[in-house]
Design a protein around this motif. Sequence first.
Motif, PDB file in Angstrom:
ATOM      1  N   SER A   1       0.894  -1.182  -0.009  1.00 28.45           N
ATOM      2  CA  SER A   1       0.026  -0.213  -0.055  1.00 28.45           C
ATOM      3  C   SER A   1       0.908   1.503   0.117  1.00 28.45           C
ATOM      4  CB  SER A   1      -0.852   0.047   1.184  1.00 28.45           C
ATOM      5  OG  SER A   1      -0.025  -0.095   2.305  1.00 28.45           O
ATOM      6  N   GLY A   2       2.028   1.308   0.030  1.00 25.03           N
ATOM      7  CA  GLY A   2       2.878   2.413   0.320  1.00 25.03           C
ATOM      8  C   GLY A   2       4.376   2.228   0.699  1.00 25.03           C
ATOM      9  N   VAL A   3       4.814   2.968   1.661  1.00 29.99           N
ATOM     10  CA  VAL A   3       6.001   2.978   2.126  1.00 29.99           C
ATOM     11  C   VAL A   3       5.902   2.990   3.580  1.00 29.99           C
ATOM     12  CG1 VAL A   3       6.769   5.247   1.875  1.00 29.99           C
ATOM     13  CG2 VAL A   3       8.519   3.578   1.769  1.00 29.99           C
ATOM     14  N   ALA A   4       6.953   2.608   4.365  1.00 32.32           N
ATOM     15  CA  ALA A   4       6.891   2.774   5.937  1.00 32.32           C
ATOM     16  C   ALA A   4       8.243   3.073   6.174  1.00 32.32           C
ATOM     17  CB  ALA A   4       6.452   1.286   6.617  1.00 32.32           C
ATOM     18  N   ILE A   5       8.258   4.193   6.700  1.00 26.11           N
ATOM     19  CA  ILE A   5       9.531   4.896   7.333  1.00 26.11           C
ATOM     20  C   ILE A   5       9.636   4.861   8.918  1.00 26.11           C
ATOM     21  CG2 ILE A   5      11.081   6.952   6.967  1.00 26.11           C
ATOM     22  CD1 ILE A   5       9.460   7.888   4.831  1.00 26.11           C
TER      23      ILE A   5
END
Lengths: 773, 329
Positions: free
Chosen positions: B66-70
Motif C-alpha cells: 500500500s505504500g512505504v513505511a519509514i
Amino acid sequence: MSDDCAEKTVETELEIEGRKVKVRAQMERQLPPWGKTTLVGKSLRRVDGPDKVTGAARYTHDVQLPGMLYGKVLRSPHARARVAELGLSAAAKLPGVLAVLGPGDVRGVRLGGREVLSAEASYAGEEIAALAATDEETAEEALSLIRVRWEPLPHVLEPEDAMAPGAPALQPGGNVLGGGFGPQTPGKPEVYERGDAPAALEAAEVTLERIYETPAAQHACLETHGAVAAWDGDGLTVWESTQGVFFVRSALCEALGLPASRVRVLCPFMGGGFGSKNSADRYTLLAALLARRSGRPVRMVLSRREDFEAGAYRPASRQQLAIGLTRRGRIVALTSRAVNPVGSALEGHYFGSCVGPVQDFYSCANVRTENYAILTSSPPPSAFRAPGHVQGAFALEQLVDEAADELGLDPVRLRLANLSANDPDSGLPYASNGLASCLRLGAKAIGWDSRKPPRTKTGRFRSGLGVAIATWGAGGGPPAVAQIVLHEDGSVVVLTGACDLGTGTRTVMTQIAAEELGVAVSAVLVANGDTRTTPYCLPSFGSLTVASTGPAVRLAAAEVKRQLLDAASPILGAPASSLLVMRGKVRHAVTGKSVAVASIAASLPARMIVGTSQRGPNPDGVVLASFSAQFAQVEVDCRFGTVRVKRFVSAHDCGRVLNPATWSSQIQGGVLQGIGYALLEQRTRDPGTGRQLNAGLLDYKIPTVLDSPPEIEVIDAAPPYPANNIGAKGSGEPPIIPVAAAIANAVANATGRRLRTAPITPARLLAALSAEP
Amino acid sequence: MKPFKLLTPESLTQALAMFWGSEGKAAALGGGTELLNLIRTSLSDPGVIIDLKSLKRLRGVRSSRSGVAIGATTQLSELSPQCRPLQPFAALTQAAAAVGTPQIRNRATLGGNLCQRPRCLYLRSGFDCWKSGGTQCPARHGESSGLAILGAERTSCLAVHPSDPAVALSVFDTRVKLVSASGSRLVPLAQFLAPHESDAGRDTVLRSDELVTEVRIASPRPGTRSAYVKVADRAAFSFALASAAAACVMDRGMLRHVRLALGGVAGAPWRARVAEEALQGRKLTPARLESAARAELAAARHLERNGYKVDLAIGALQEAVERAVGGRL
C-alpha cells in the motif's frame, strides 16, 4: 643599531581604528628595501597549520589546570533595574560551590570606569553576581539558587525615544553625547567641518539627500570570549582569548592594583576577535577574583548565548546624508548627520561614529558631519572590523551611486573623477595610493563594461553589478618590539607580543625573519602572545600588526645577522661587509668560502646571538592608508526577494603582499563577513524588554559556505610603499568596508530599487519591489 | 544542563515498558539535535532519556503493497532520491535535503523532526509563553516577523511549525504510528500535529507513554509528481520563511489531481484546499496558478512584521506546482 640612534626619540603619528594618535618612537636603523626575495611574497603554508588541524594548538577554551573551577555569571533579565535584595547564601551552601561574589564583594574593582559587578543593571544581560564551582553543572545549579528582588526602572531602547524630551536619563549628563573620540559637550554632537558645506549644497547644481540605516551586528567569534585565571602567591596568570595580551595585562593591573611583573597574560592561539577582544572584559576580572577567593584556578568561558547577550557589537546607525555635485559629476559638498545608539555606558560613545567615509573617501572642499552617540538601555558596543567605516560606507557609497544615476554617469567613472590625490582632511599626500588602480583592475575583472541599466531587465531573475570603495588608515606604527634569538645550533626563535587572530601573523613573521637572516623556514619558530616572555606591542587591531611588528622583526633579524657576520669575519678571514647568509651558511660573496651558522653560534662565548629592535617612527608629512575597490555581481529573485552574490571581486592596495595565501584568506573572510552584514545579520531583541532574541548561531545568521559566491577574486593593485622597511600596509579591515554598499548598489542595478536599510532581507526587498520605483 | 538518566533499551517492548515506568518523565532520544537544545535551554527537563537509536526495527525505509513505511529513527540523510522506495515521493526527499546542514541531516531523525517544538524566538529565548506553560504570547506585539499568517485567529500560540518534511508529507496520505505499552494507533499526520487548543503547551497528540515508531505514506495515484520549495534568507541552517509542497497528476495539460501544502505560515502544515479546488480538474495555466495561490492567501491575517510571508507563500505555491509538473506548464 648605532648608539646615537638608540638614544634619539621623536614624536610620530599612527592611526588606530580611524583615530590618529601621537606616540614617541625611537629612530630606527634604515634598511634598504628588499631586492629579490625568496620567502617574502610566497604563499608559505601556515607554520601552525598542522597544530591547528590535529588539535595540538591550545586555545583558551582548551586550557585545563589541576583543581580548576568553572565560573558562571548571573545576568540581569531586565533592561534597567535595581537589585533591591540579593540572596547568595543558598548558592554558596551548595556542595561544590567554592566562591560566590556579589556587587558588595567587589566594590571598587573597576574596568573602563564601570564596577565589575553592578547593583543596578543598565541592560539585559548585565553581570550581577558570579560564582565558581567544581563543575559546570553545579555552577549552573548554583546560579538558579541565587535570589534577586528586582526593582525595575524605566528603560529606553530606541535612540529616538532616548533623545525625546522626558526620556529617562541613563547617565547624569543625559542621553545625548558626541560620537567618536573627540571632546564631549553634553547634549551636542561631535562636529567636523571643512569649507562651508551648507552654502556649497545650496549652490550646487545637483543635490541629493537620503537616509540610510544599518543594524547592530555581532562578531560571532568561533571561540567565544573567555579566560582562565590562576594565582601563584600574589602573582596572577591569565589565559585569555584576546587580540592584545598587554592591554589585558594593564587592565588587570589597574583593577587589581598589581605590578606588571606579577601578572602574566598568555594567548598563543585564539579563535577570532574582529575587534571584540582588544582588552580584558568583566569575565576576565571575575575569573581572577573568583580564583583569588577560592584559591583555585577558575575558567570563565562564555556560553554562545552569553557571548551574544553580554554585548560586543557594531552599533546600529541612522545616517542622513546630502551630496552636492556639478552637472558634470564633480562632488562639491557632503554632509552627514549620524545617530548611533551606543548602549548605557558613557564609554560607548567611542564606537558611536560612522562619519569617517564622508570625510575621507573623496576629494571635496566642503564637508560637514554631525555625529550623535545616544545612550540606550543596551549592552556596550565595541570595535568591530573597521568600526564606523562599515556603516558609513554603506551610506556614502550608495549615495554616490544614486548621484551617478541622477546625473546619468557611470559609477566607476564618477568615483575616479572624484578621487583625491591627497588626504582630503589634512591635505597631505598619501605615502602611496593605488585606489584608482583598484577601481580599474576590479572593473575589468568583473566585466563592468557589460553593465546594463535596470530598465533593460525584466523577468523573475535579474542580474546587477555594483561597486564601492574604501580608504582606511592602516600604516601601523610604534610601539612594537621584536626580539630574535639565534641558538647555538643555528635554530632561531622570534619573540613578539603580537597575537595571531588566525590571520597568519605567525607565518608571516617567520617569512620576514627567515628572509632577512638567510636561514630556512624550518629553522625559525615564532613564539608570541605572552606578556612574560615576549616583548611589548599593541593589540592586533587597527589593521596594524604586519605594518607594526613586521618592520621590528626585520630590524631584529638584521641585528642578529650583523652580529653573526661580525663573528664569522675572523673565521672566514674576511671583512663582515663581504659576507652574506644563504641557506643556513655564512658565505664569502666572492670566494664562496663558507661556514655553517650553527658552528659560528656554538663558537661564541654567549652561545647565542640576541637581537632586539623596535618599530621606528612613521615618516612625517605623509598619510598612510590602505585602499580597496570592490565589485559585486548579484542575482535577485524577484519572486522571493532573495539576493545571491554570484561573483565578487576585491581589489586592494595594501602595499607589499607578504603571503598571498594568508592575505587572500583574510580578504575573503572580510568579504564573507560583509555579505552577512549586507544580507543576513542583525542583533534582534524584544522591543518591550530589550532582551536579545537571536543569541545563538541558528538565529543570528552569519553566512554559510552556500551563501558565498563560488569564488571571491582578490586582486593586488598596490604600487610600491616606501613608508616602512617591509613595504607593507594593513589589510585586516579594508575588505569588509565597501561590501554591503557594493551589494546594495548591485541590487539597485538589478532592480531599479534602492535598499537603504541593511540587511537587505526578503521582506524589505519584496516591499521595495512592490512599491513604485 | 541538568543531570538525567540515560537508558538504552534492547527491544521496542523494553523501551515501551521504560516509558510506562517513567511516569511521563522520560524523553525519547533520536538524533538529539532537538532534545539536547531543549535541555540546554531548560525547555525540557526529563529525568530519564530513552535512547532509541539501537532499535533496528525503528530504522529504515520499507516498501509495502500500500505504500512505504519509514521507521521513526531513520536519519533525514537516508531519505534521499537514491532510496528506491521513496522515488514516488520526490517532495519528501527534497524536503529532507532542505533541513539544516549535512551534519544535522546525518543525525536528525524523521520522528524527531515531526516532534520538534516551535522555533519561535521568544520560546527559545526563555520567555514565558503558551508553549512554555504560560498564558500569553509575548511575540504577538513584539518581534512578529516569524509568526503565522494563516489560521492564527484560531490559536493562542502564533508560532509556525518548523518542519520541512511535515509539509511534504502533507501532500500525501500520511499516517503516524504511535505505540504504547497498551497498544498502538495510526493517526493521520494533520491530526497528529493538531493537539486540542486547550492544550496550547503541546505540539502533537503524542501521549507521554507513547512513542512514534513509524511514518506510513500511501502510494500516490499513478502518475503523481511532487516537489517541495523552501524559501529562507540563508542558504543553509535556516528554517523556512515560507515553503510549499505540491503533488500533481497531469493529463494532457489538465491537472487531474492536485494536493498542496504550505509551511512556515501556520502552526501546522497548511493544506491549501482553496488553491487545490481552484486548480483541480482544470487546465493548468500560469495565470490560473497565480490566482489560485492568491485565493489561498486571501484568508491570511498579518501582524506588524510578518506581512511579507503572504507574497512568499503565494510564490512558493506557484513554484511548487511549476516544479512538480516540470516543463509542462
